[in-house]
Motif scaffolding. Structure first.
Motif, PDB file in Angstrom:
ATOM      1  N   ARG A  27      61.048   2.795  51.472  1.00 47.03           N
ATOM      2  CA  ARG A  27      60.185   3.507  49.981  1.00 47.03           C
ATOM      3  C   ARG A  27      59.015   3.117  50.177  1.00 47.03           C
ATOM      4  O   ARG A  27      59.069   3.419  49.282  1.00 47.03           O
ATOM      5  N   THR A  28      58.421   4.291  50.957  1.00 48.05           N
ATOM      6  CA  THR A  28      56.957   4.128  50.767  1.00 48.05           C
ATOM      7  C   THR A  28      56.860   5.491  51.328  1.00 48.05           C
ATOM      8  O   THR A  28      57.542   5.719  52.133  1.00 48.05           O
ATOM      9  N   THR A  29      54.875   5.259  51.409  1.00 50.16           N
ATOM     10  CA  THR A  29      54.311   6.166  52.578  1.00 50.16           C
ATOM     11  C   THR A  29      54.230   6.010  53.475  1.00 50.16           C
ATOM     12  O   THR A  29      54.589   4.751  54.211  1.00 50.16           O
ATOM     13  N   THR A  30      54.465   6.869  54.661  1.00 51.72           N
ATOM     14  CA  THR A  30      54.305   6.458  56.138  1.00 51.72           C
ATOM     15  C   THR A  30      53.359   5.767  56.133  1.00 51.72           C
ATOM     16  O   THR A  30      53.697   4.139  57.506  1.00 51.72           O
ATOM     17  N   CYS A  31      51.980   5.820  55.775  1.00 53.59           N
ATOM     18  CA  CYS A  31      51.222   4.606  56.508  1.00 53.59           C
ATOM     19  C   CYS A  31      50.947   3.666  55.762  1.00 53.59           C
ATOM     20  O   CYS A  31      50.818   2.426  56.222  1.00 53.59           O
ATOM     21  N   GLN A  32      52.127   2.914  54.545  1.00 50.18           N
ATOM     22  CA  GLN A  32      52.485   1.672  54.816  1.00 50.18           C
ATOM     23  C   GLN A  32      54.156   1.393  55.265  1.00 50.18           C
ATOM     24  O   GLN A  32      54.091  -0.185  55.097  1.00 50.18           O
ATOM     25  N   LEU A  33      53.937   1.949  56.081  1.00 53.53           N
ATOM     26  CA  LEU A  33      55.508   1.833  56.832  1.00 53.53           C
ATOM     27  C   LEU A  33      54.971   0.528  57.819  1.00 53.53           C
ATOM     28  O   LEU A  33      54.259   1.478  57.877  1.00 53.53           O
ATOM     29  N   HIS A  34      56.145   0.147  58.130  1.00 53.20           N
ATOM     30  CA  HIS A  34      55.053  -0.802  59.197  1.00 53.20           C
ATOM     31  C   HIS A  34      56.070  -1.294  60.206  1.00 53.20           C
ATOM     32  O   HIS A  34      57.527  -1.014  59.933  1.00 53.20           O
ATOM     33  N   MET A  35      55.803  -1.464  62.107  1.00 51.71           N
ATOM     34  CA  MET A  35      56.483  -1.891  62.273  1.00 51.71           C
ATOM     35  C   MET A  35      57.630  -2.774  62.532  1.00 51.71           C
ATOM     36  O   MET A  35      58.112  -2.651  63.470  1.00 51.71           O
ATOM     37  N   ARG A  36      56.762  -3.985  62.084  1.00 56.84           N
ATOM     38  CA  ARG A  36      58.564  -4.691  61.659  1.00 56.84           C
ATOM     39  C   ARG A  36      59.895  -4.166  60.980  1.00 56.84           C
ATOM     40  O   ARG A  36      60.788  -4.709  61.079  1.00 56.84           O
ATOM     41  N   SER A  37      59.434  -2.919  60.458  1.00 54.32           N
ATOM     42  CA  SER A  37      60.811  -2.458  60.356  1.00 54.32           C
ATOM     43  C   SER A  37      61.784  -1.684  61.687  1.00 54.32           C
ATOM     44  O   SER A  37      62.974  -1.313  61.186  1.00 54.32           O
ATOM     45  N   PHE A  38      61.187  -1.676  62.222  1.00 47.94           N
ATOM     46  CA  PHE A  38      61.890  -1.372  63.657  1.00 47.94           C
ATOM     47  C   PHE A  38      61.962  -2.515  64.828  1.00 47.94           C
ATOM     48  O   PHE A  38      61.063  -3.911  65.074  1.00 47.94           O
ATOM     49  N   ARG A  39      62.658  -2.033  65.841  1.00 44.81           N
ATOM     50  CA  ARG A  39      63.031  -3.041  66.945  1.00 44.81           C
ATOM     51  C   ARG A  39      62.649  -3.102  68.209  1.00 44.81           C
ATOM     52  O   ARG A  39      62.081  -1.854  68.090  1.00 44.81           O
TER      53      ARG A  39
END
Lengths: 223, 248
Positions: free
Chosen positions: B79-91
């Motif tokens: 729940r943030t903007t794309t710029c604040q989304l980090h790749m650790r949220s993916f595998r």
């Protein structure tokens, strides 16, 4: 003001909310009336007759009934026309779908449009079956609703149509009641849980109350 | 991390678009989603290919420029903007679908960039106050009750990114418009235009071809700033109040 209402998407949603609430109030009265069938043909048929004499002597025979019918017809038409126009607008506003699809919103929310169409068709059948008797199975007897109801629910298709439609009513009311509150601006953070609970309880009681009648006929409790 | 990206590529507004597949390697879990796309674009440029166009500006979650529907979610899984989304949220090894905002009122300009000027026109219709010009007024001249200030601030958090429109099954801009209406309508500074603001902004919203609200609630779930769904309820209330008060 009427023009502003009808021309705005927010205003048209208000028309839907108000007409929906009118129909919902009618459904509550309807389900209470239906349950009298469990007290035998005399009470149920007497209730059916009373509906025509409500308001006498101020009102003439059947006047009140026709008044209710007209209000309901206006509500159904207003609800359906605004739903149709708003849906057209919504579909046009999202012309291309996402490639990556995700299940969205609750089942009740997603089935509002199809549920509404099913209910519209059901109302036509329901009136032709038990009010006018045009598509009634067996001999339709004017003034003997108890016997007519037993006829209808002695057919497999009568039960299927009715039970499916009543499940649709439940789902429609579940999302519709809460939505109407938001559209009319009466929802709030503090009231949200109460409104959702009322919506669920209403949906459950209406569906259970209506389905009790065909189940009663099927199990022989009403015959 | 090694990832497979399926990205929407579209030459211009008139061209047909398609999902193109790219492989990216050497992605750090500490990278932001946009840095991951920068990595992809550097490779594309070196190969002489057209880099993927996407909107971005502040990259600190406050400007509302970045967009992207990632795996079907506006701004991706957090729940943030794309710029604040980090790749650790993916595998490692994930396949990620990246699409532009989808709405008739937000036409695609190129690849993942959409035209959000419809929002500007909604703001122009009433998202302002009749501010006196000149030196700043005395701060205590207009008292604002604390609850009102808090409510206004909650709505003022809207950065106008358009995630609400992208997430809405009807492509509706109700959450954006309601955030702007409520922000100004609860404050004394916004009182002079209280009625015309909501009427004009809702009319402009309809004019731009946004859909209507069916209270699916997707907008509030997608909103990176947590604008609540009840914001729409409050705007409906304001709109009904204004239609009663203003004779047109």
């Amino acid at each position: 003001m009427a023009r502003t209402m009808w021309d705005s998407s927010v205003g048209k949603k208000t028309v839907m909310a108000v007409s929906g609430v009118i129909m919902l109030l009618y459904l509550v009265a309807h389900v209470i009336g239906n349950l009298k069938i469990f007290f035998g043909p005399e009470e149920f048929n007497h209730y059916g007759h009373w509906l025509r004499t409500v308001g006498e002597p101020f009102m003439h025979y059947e006047w009140t009934l026709w008044l209710v019918r007209i209000v309901l017809l206006v509500a159904v038409v207003a609800h359906a026309v605004s739903a149709y126009q708003l849906s057209r607008r919504d579909i046009k506003a999202r012309p291309s779908k996402y490639v990556h699809k995700k299940p969205r919103a609750s089942y009740a929310t997603r089935t509002m449009r199809w549920g509404g169409i099913i209910l519209g068709l059901f109302i036509v059948w329901h009136v032709l079956d038990l009010t006018t008797g045009h598509v009634h199975p067996g001999g339709f007897q004017e003034g003997h609703p108890y016997e007519n109801v037993v006829d209808t629910f002695s057919t497999w298709y009568g039960n299927v149509i009715y039970i499916v439609a009543m499940l649709a009513v439940g789902l429609h009311v579940r999302h519709g009641f809460w939505s109407a509150a938001q559209t009319l601006g009466v929802g709030s953070r503090t009231r949200d849980r109460a409104l959702k609970t009322i919506a669920n309880v209403l949906a459950l009681l209406l569906t259970a109350g209506f389905i009790a009648v065909p189940v009663g006929v099927m199990t022989g409790v009403v015959s | 991390m090694k990832l497979t990206l399926r990205v929407w590529r579209q030459k211009n507004a008139d061209a047909d678009g398609t999902m193109s597949t790219y492989e990216v390697d050497g992605i750090s879990p500490d990278m932001s989603f946009l840095e991951m796309l920068d990595t992809l674009n550097e490779e594309l440029i070196l190969k002489g290919e057209d880099p993927v166009a996407f909107d971005h500006d502040c990259r600190e979650g406050i400007c509302g420029a970045c967009s992207l529907v990632i795996n079907g979610d506006a701004h991706g899984p957090e729940r943030t903007t794309t710029c604040q989304l980090h790749m650790r949220s993916f595998r490692d090894g994930d396949t990620i679908d990246i699409e532009p905002w989808r709405a008739a009122a937000f036409p695609v300009i190129k690849d993942l960039v959409v035209d959000r000027s419809a929002f500007d026109r909604i703001i122009q219709a009433g998202g302002y106050i009749t501010a006196p010009t000149g030196s700043a007024p005395e701060a205590h001249a207009t008292p604002v009750p604390k609850p009102d200030a808090d409510l206004a601030f909650e709505h003022a958090e809207c950065i106008g990114c358009g995630a609400c429109v992208a997430a809405c099954p009807n492509g509706a801009a109700m959450l954006f418009t309601s955030a702007k209406v409520n922000h100004l309508n609860v404050l004394p500074q916004g009182a002079p235009e209280r009625e015309t603001r909501v009427l004009d902004m809702v009319a402009q919203m309809d004019e731009e071809g946004f859909g209507g609200c069916t209270l699916a609630g997707e907008c509030a779930t997608a909103c990176p700033k947590g604008i609540p769904l009840m914001s729409i309820t409050s705007m409906n209330k304001e709109w009904l109040r204004a239609t009663r008060k203003v004779k047109r």
